[in-house]
Design a protein around this motif. Structure first.
Motif, short mmCIF file in Angstrom:
data_model
loop_
_atom_site.label_atom_id
_atom_site.label_comp_id
_atom_site.label_asym_id
_atom_site.label_seq_id
_atom_site.Cartn_x
_atom_site.Cartn_y
_atom_site.Cartn_z
N TYR A 84 -49.74 45.52 -65.22
CA TYR A 84 -50.91 44.69 -65.57
C TYR A 84 -50.67 43.26 -65.14
N ILE A 85 -51.61 42.72 -64.39
CA ILE A 85 -51.55 41.31 -64.02
C ILE A 85 -52.77 40.62 -64.63
N PRO A 86 -52.56 39.84 -65.71
CA PRO A 86 -53.70 39.16 -66.35
C PRO A 86 -54.20 37.99 -65.52
N ASP A 87 -55.38 37.48 -65.89
CA ASP A 87 -55.93 36.36 -65.12
C ASP A 87 -55.16 35.07 -65.38
N ASN A 88 -54.50 35.00 -66.52
CA ASN A 88 -53.72 33.80 -66.84
C ASN A 88 -52.33 34.23 -67.31
N TYR A 139 -42.92 25.67 -62.91
CA TYR A 139 -43.77 26.27 -61.88
C TYR A 139 -45.23 25.83 -62.01
N SER A 140 -45.90 25.79 -60.88
CA SER A 140 -47.36 25.61 -60.87
C SER A 140 -48.02 26.91 -61.31
N HIS A 141 -49.34 26.84 -61.58
CA HIS A 141 -50.07 28.05 -61.97
C HIS A 141 -49.94 29.13 -60.89
N GLY A 142 -50.07 28.71 -59.63
CA GLY A 142 -49.99 29.66 -58.52
C GLY A 142 -48.63 30.34 -58.44
N MET A 143 -47.56 29.58 -58.70
CA MET A 143 -46.21 30.16 -58.66
C MET A 143 -46.02 31.15 -59.81
N LYS A 144 -46.53 30.79 -60.99
CA LYS A 144 -46.45 31.71 -62.13
C LYS A 144 -47.20 33.01 -61.81
N GLN A 145 -48.34 32.87 -61.15
CA GLN A 145 -49.12 34.05 -60.78
C GLN A 145 -48.31 34.94 -59.82
N VAL A 161 -53.33 47.44 -62.68
CA VAL A 161 -54.54 46.87 -63.28
C VAL A 161 -54.46 45.35 -63.16
N LEU A 162 -55.51 44.76 -62.59
CA LEU A 162 -55.49 43.31 -62.36
C LEU A 162 -56.80 42.72 -62.88
N ASP A 163 -56.70 41.58 -63.54
CA ASP A 163 -57.86 40.87 -64.07
C ASP A 163 -58.03 39.58 -63.28
N GLU A 164 -59.07 39.53 -62.45
CA GLU A 164 -59.32 38.36 -61.58
C GLU A 164 -58.03 37.92 -60.87
N PRO A 165 -57.43 38.79 -60.06
CA PRO A 165 -56.08 38.52 -59.54
C PRO A 165 -56.00 37.39 -58.51
N PHE A 166 -57.12 37.02 -57.89
CA PHE A 166 -57.04 36.04 -56.81
C PHE A 166 -57.29 34.61 -57.28
N VAL A 167 -57.64 34.46 -58.57
CA VAL A 167 -57.84 33.12 -59.12
C VAL A 167 -56.48 32.40 -59.18
N GLY A 168 -56.41 31.23 -58.61
CA GLY A 168 -55.16 30.45 -58.68
C GLY A 168 -54.21 30.70 -57.53
N LEU A 169 -54.51 31.71 -56.68
CA LEU A 169 -53.66 31.95 -55.52
C LEU A 169 -54.19 31.21 -54.30
N PRO A 171 -54.86 30.76 -50.19
CA PRO A 171 -55.41 31.77 -49.26
C PRO A 171 -54.35 32.71 -48.68
N LYS A 172 -53.17 32.18 -48.35
CA LYS A 172 -52.13 33.04 -47.77
C LYS A 172 -51.64 34.06 -48.79
N ALA A 173 -51.40 33.61 -50.02
CA ALA A 173 -50.93 34.52 -51.08
C ALA A 173 -52.00 35.58 -51.40
N SER A 174 -53.26 35.17 -51.36
CA SER A 174 -54.36 36.13 -51.58
C SER A 174 -54.35 37.20 -50.51
N PHE A 175 -54.16 36.79 -49.27
CA PHE A 175 -54.11 37.74 -48.16
C PHE A 175 -52.95 38.71 -48.33
N ILE A 176 -51.78 38.19 -48.72
CA ILE A 176 -50.59 39.03 -48.90
C ILE A 176 -50.83 40.04 -50.02
N LEU A 177 -51.43 39.57 -51.14
CA LEU A 177 -51.69 40.48 -52.26
C LEU A 177 -52.64 41.60 -51.83
#
Length: 247
Positions: A84-88, A139-145, A161-169, A171-177
């Motif tokens: 599970y990856i929560p939104d926060n 860590y920044s929010h993005g690094m914690k994510q 299961v992911l809840d809004e997984p791309f918030v805080g990432l 563009p490169k990290a979003s692409f990798i995910l």
């Protein structure tokens, strides 16, 4: 239940105080290899459903099964094969990144070689290897994510299961995910994730469900639901139809 069904939600409802139904009698199946998008406005019932699936939120109405195991009566079996990856992400801030990842690997009883290989692979991909020795509190929010994502992948879950997984990432990290999600599904993992970013869902998902005010108002394969239209058009049409029928 079909042998390929990984997540089965059957007539799930959640009622909060004063009789308000946050989720109203929803059912859906997520199969092995699916990337299933759960789409709706903020407050539609996405997070309430997801938190019930992963065992964070108790419920009395309906049933949820993960690989045939009941979330209510077999919670440990369900958690063992779910990530599970929560939104926060709420991580242990007094640990370093590597201490946290090793702690999660210990919880899932992952051997030394396998955990080292997984952590190196994903930390290199997300470009945080050099920061793993630092305290999570720095860590920044993005690094914690990113650390939360790596911790979810360590035990090769059957259901992600992911809840809004791309918030805080970024563009490169979003692409990798997204690439990791596609790779996992090719290996048979089932992915169920919420989003209100329709472009992302359209490009990534093979199935979607649209939820509004706690009810699923449309569900099916991307081809069935869009039929040549954009997902944005389908979403707006479905919401408008329900507005008219409710009025």
């Amino acid at each position: 239940m079909n042998n390929n069904t990984v997540l089965e939600i059957k007539h799930y409802s959640k009622t909060y105080g004063e009789g308000k139904k946050a989720v109203d009698d929803i059912s859906l199946d997520v199969m092995s290899g699916d990337i299933y998008g759960f789409i709706g406005h903020n407050g539609a019932g996405k997070s309430t459903t997801i938190r019930a699936v992963v065992g964070v939120l108790d419920f009395s109405e309906g049933e949820i099964f993960i690989d045939g195991h009941s979330v209510k009566s077999e919670p440990i079996e369900c958690k063992r094969i779910t990530a599970y990856i929560p939104d926060n992400p709420d991580l242990y801030e007094n640990l370093t990144g590597i201490q946290y990842l090793n702690f999660i690997a210990d919880v899932f009883d992952i051997g030394a070689e396998e955990r080292e290989r997984s952590i190196k692979k994903y930390a290199d991909l997300f470009e945080i290897t050099d920061a793993l020795g630092d305290l999570i509190s720095s860590y920044s929010h993005g690094m914690k994510q990113k650390v939360a994502i790596i911790s979810a992948l360590i035990h090769s879950p059957r259901l992600l299961v992911l809840d809004e997984p791309f918030v805080g990432l970024d563009p490169k990290a979003s692409f990798i995910l997204k690439e990791i999600m596609r790779e996992m599904c090719a290996r048979g993992t089932a992915i169920f994730f919420s989003t209100h970013v329709l472009d992302t869902a359209e490009k990534l998902c093979n199935k979607i469900a649209i939820i509004r005010q706690g009810k699923i108002i449309a569900a099916g394969t991307m081809e069935e639901l869009t039929g040549g239209q954009s997902l944005e058009e389908v979403f707006l049409e479905a919401v408008n139809e329900q507005n008219h029928s409710a009025s």
